[in-house]
Design a protein around this motif. Sequence first.
Motif, PDB file in Angstrom:
ATOM      1  N   ILE A  23       0.836  -1.200   0.000  1.00 26.78           N
ATOM      2  CA  ILE A  23       0.000   0.000   0.000  1.00 26.78           C
ATOM      3  C   ILE A  23       0.870   1.248   0.000  1.00 26.78           C
ATOM      4  O   ILE A  23       2.016   1.225   0.449  1.00 26.78           O
ATOM      5  CB  ILE A  23      -0.982   0.049   1.196  1.00 26.78           C
ATOM      6  N   ASN A  24       0.297   2.312  -0.492  1.00 24.10           N
ATOM      7  CA  ASN A  24       0.911   3.640  -0.437  1.00 24.10           C
ATOM      8  C   ASN A  24      -0.057   4.540   0.315  1.00 24.10           C
ATOM      9  O   ASN A  24      -1.011   5.033  -0.267  1.00 24.10           O
ATOM     10  CB  ASN A  24       1.159   4.193  -1.848  1.00 24.10           C
ATOM     11  N   GLY A  25       0.150   4.697   1.581  1.00 27.09           N
ATOM     12  CA  GLY A  25      -0.704   5.557   2.390  1.00 27.09           C
ATOM     13  C   GLY A  25      -1.854   4.811   3.030  1.00 27.09           C
ATOM     14  O   GLY A  25      -2.689   4.235   2.341  1.00 27.09           O
ATOM     15  N   GLY A  26      -1.861   4.796   4.352  1.00 29.51           N
ATOM     16  CA  GLY A  26      -2.937   4.137   5.082  1.00 29.51           C
ATOM     17  C   GLY A  26      -2.453   3.597   6.400  1.00 29.51           C
ATOM     18  O   GLY A  26      -1.660   4.236   7.097  1.00 29.51           O
ATOM     19  N   ALA A  73      -5.359  -0.383   3.804  1.00 27.76           N
ATOM     20  CA  ALA A  73      -4.947  -1.065   5.027  1.00 27.76           C
ATOM     21  C   ALA A  73      -4.364  -2.431   4.696  1.00 27.76           C
ATOM     22  O   ALA A  73      -4.787  -3.091   3.744  1.00 27.76           O
ATOM     23  CB  ALA A  73      -6.133  -1.227   5.980  1.00 27.76           C
ATOM     24  N   ILE A  74      -3.396  -2.807   5.520  1.00 25.41           N
ATOM     25  CA  ILE A  74      -2.859  -4.172   5.506  1.00 25.41           C
ATOM     26  C   ILE A  74      -3.041  -4.721   6.920  1.00 25.41           C
ATOM     27  O   ILE A  74      -2.691  -4.054   7.892  1.00 25.41           O
ATOM     28  CB  ILE A  74      -1.354  -4.220   5.158  1.00 25.41           C
ATOM     29  N   VAL A  75      -3.578  -5.934   7.021  1.00 24.71           N
ATOM     30  CA  VAL A  75      -3.723  -6.617   8.307  1.00 24.71           C
ATOM     31  C   VAL A  75      -2.757  -7.795   8.333  1.00 24.71           C
ATOM     32  O   VAL A  75      -2.739  -8.609   7.407  1.00 24.71           O
ATOM     33  CB  VAL A  75      -5.164  -7.114   8.530  1.00 24.71           C
ATOM     34  N   VAL A  76      -1.964  -7.859   9.409  1.00 24.55           N
ATOM     35  CA  VAL A  76      -0.990  -8.935   9.578  1.00 24.55           C
ATOM     36  C   VAL A  76      -1.256  -9.610  10.917  1.00 24.55           C
ATOM     37  O   VAL A  76      -1.280  -8.942  11.958  1.00 24.55           O
ATOM     38  CB  VAL A  76       0.454  -8.376   9.548  1.00 24.55           C
ATOM     39  N   SER A  77      -1.469 -10.930  10.891  1.00 17.30           N
ATOM     40  CA  SER A  77      -1.647 -11.662  12.150  1.00 17.30           C
ATOM     41  C   SER A  77      -0.306 -11.713  12.877  1.00 17.30           C
ATOM     42  O   SER A  77       0.738 -11.923  12.260  1.00 17.30           O
ATOM     43  CB  SER A  77      -2.159 -13.077  11.877  1.00 17.30           C
ATOM     44  N   GLN A  78      -0.351 -11.493  14.192  1.00 17.06           N
ATOM     45  CA  GLN A  78       0.891 -11.482  14.959  1.00 17.06           C
ATOM     46  C   GLN A  78       0.616 -11.947  16.391  1.00 17.06           C
ATOM     47  O   GLN A  78       0.296 -11.152  17.269  1.00 17.06           O
ATOM     48  CB  GLN A  78       1.520 -10.086  14.956  1.00 17.06           C
ATOM     49  N   PHE A  79       0.762 -13.246  16.608  1.00 15.19           N
ATOM     50  CA  PHE A  79       0.487 -13.820  17.919  1.00 15.19           C
ATOM     51  C   PHE A  79       1.407 -13.260  18.996  1.00 15.19           C
ATOM     52  O   PHE A  79       1.069 -13.241  20.175  1.00 15.19           O
ATOM     53  CB  PHE A  79       0.566 -15.357  17.877  1.00 15.19           C
ATOM     54  N   THR A  80       2.585 -12.764  18.611  1.00 12.90           N
ATOM     55  CA  THR A  80       3.538 -12.262  19.600  1.00 12.90           C
ATOM     56  C   THR A  80       3.038 -11.013  20.327  1.00 12.90           C
ATOM     57  O   THR A  80       3.583 -10.653  21.365  1.00 12.90           O
ATOM     58  CB  THR A  80       4.911 -11.972  18.966  1.00 12.90           C
TER      59      THR A  80
END
Length: 150
Positions: A23-26, A73-80
């Motif tokens: 993405i560019n901006g968000g 938007a980008i959603v990244v799963s991150q259990f940490t």
Amino acid sequence: MKIVIQRVSQASVTIKGEKVANINGGLLILLGIVNEDTQDDINWLCNKISNLRIFSDENGVMNNSLKDVNGDAIVVSQFTLQASTKKGHRPSYIKAAKPEIAMPLYKTFINQLEKSLNKKVQTGQFGADMKVALINDGPVTIIIDSKNKD
């Protein structure tokens, strides 16, 4: 659910040398899920994310939401994100939901956020070893925990 939101001028996710999101901006949204999370947590967070006024208006004041600026938007799963560091020097991830619980909630979160924003949301890949690159704009970084909404 716990999220880390970063306002970005650019962000991407690469898996095994292949760029899967860009993405560019968000917003780059890191998402940590626990066993107790429910649809209520998802609804509350998605509403908060889509309406959070952290983008500058014409006067340079953070007065606009992601929807207002038509950002991506980008959603990244991150259990940490659910790590406990109270004891010793090795983080404990016992609070993080197991994949069989977290995966459906992760997918539901993405679908709900897309509805809230009325646009496609890019993602990483659940459980993958990802390389996340970003240029934090501001910098603006906000941590929100749905268990602390009162």
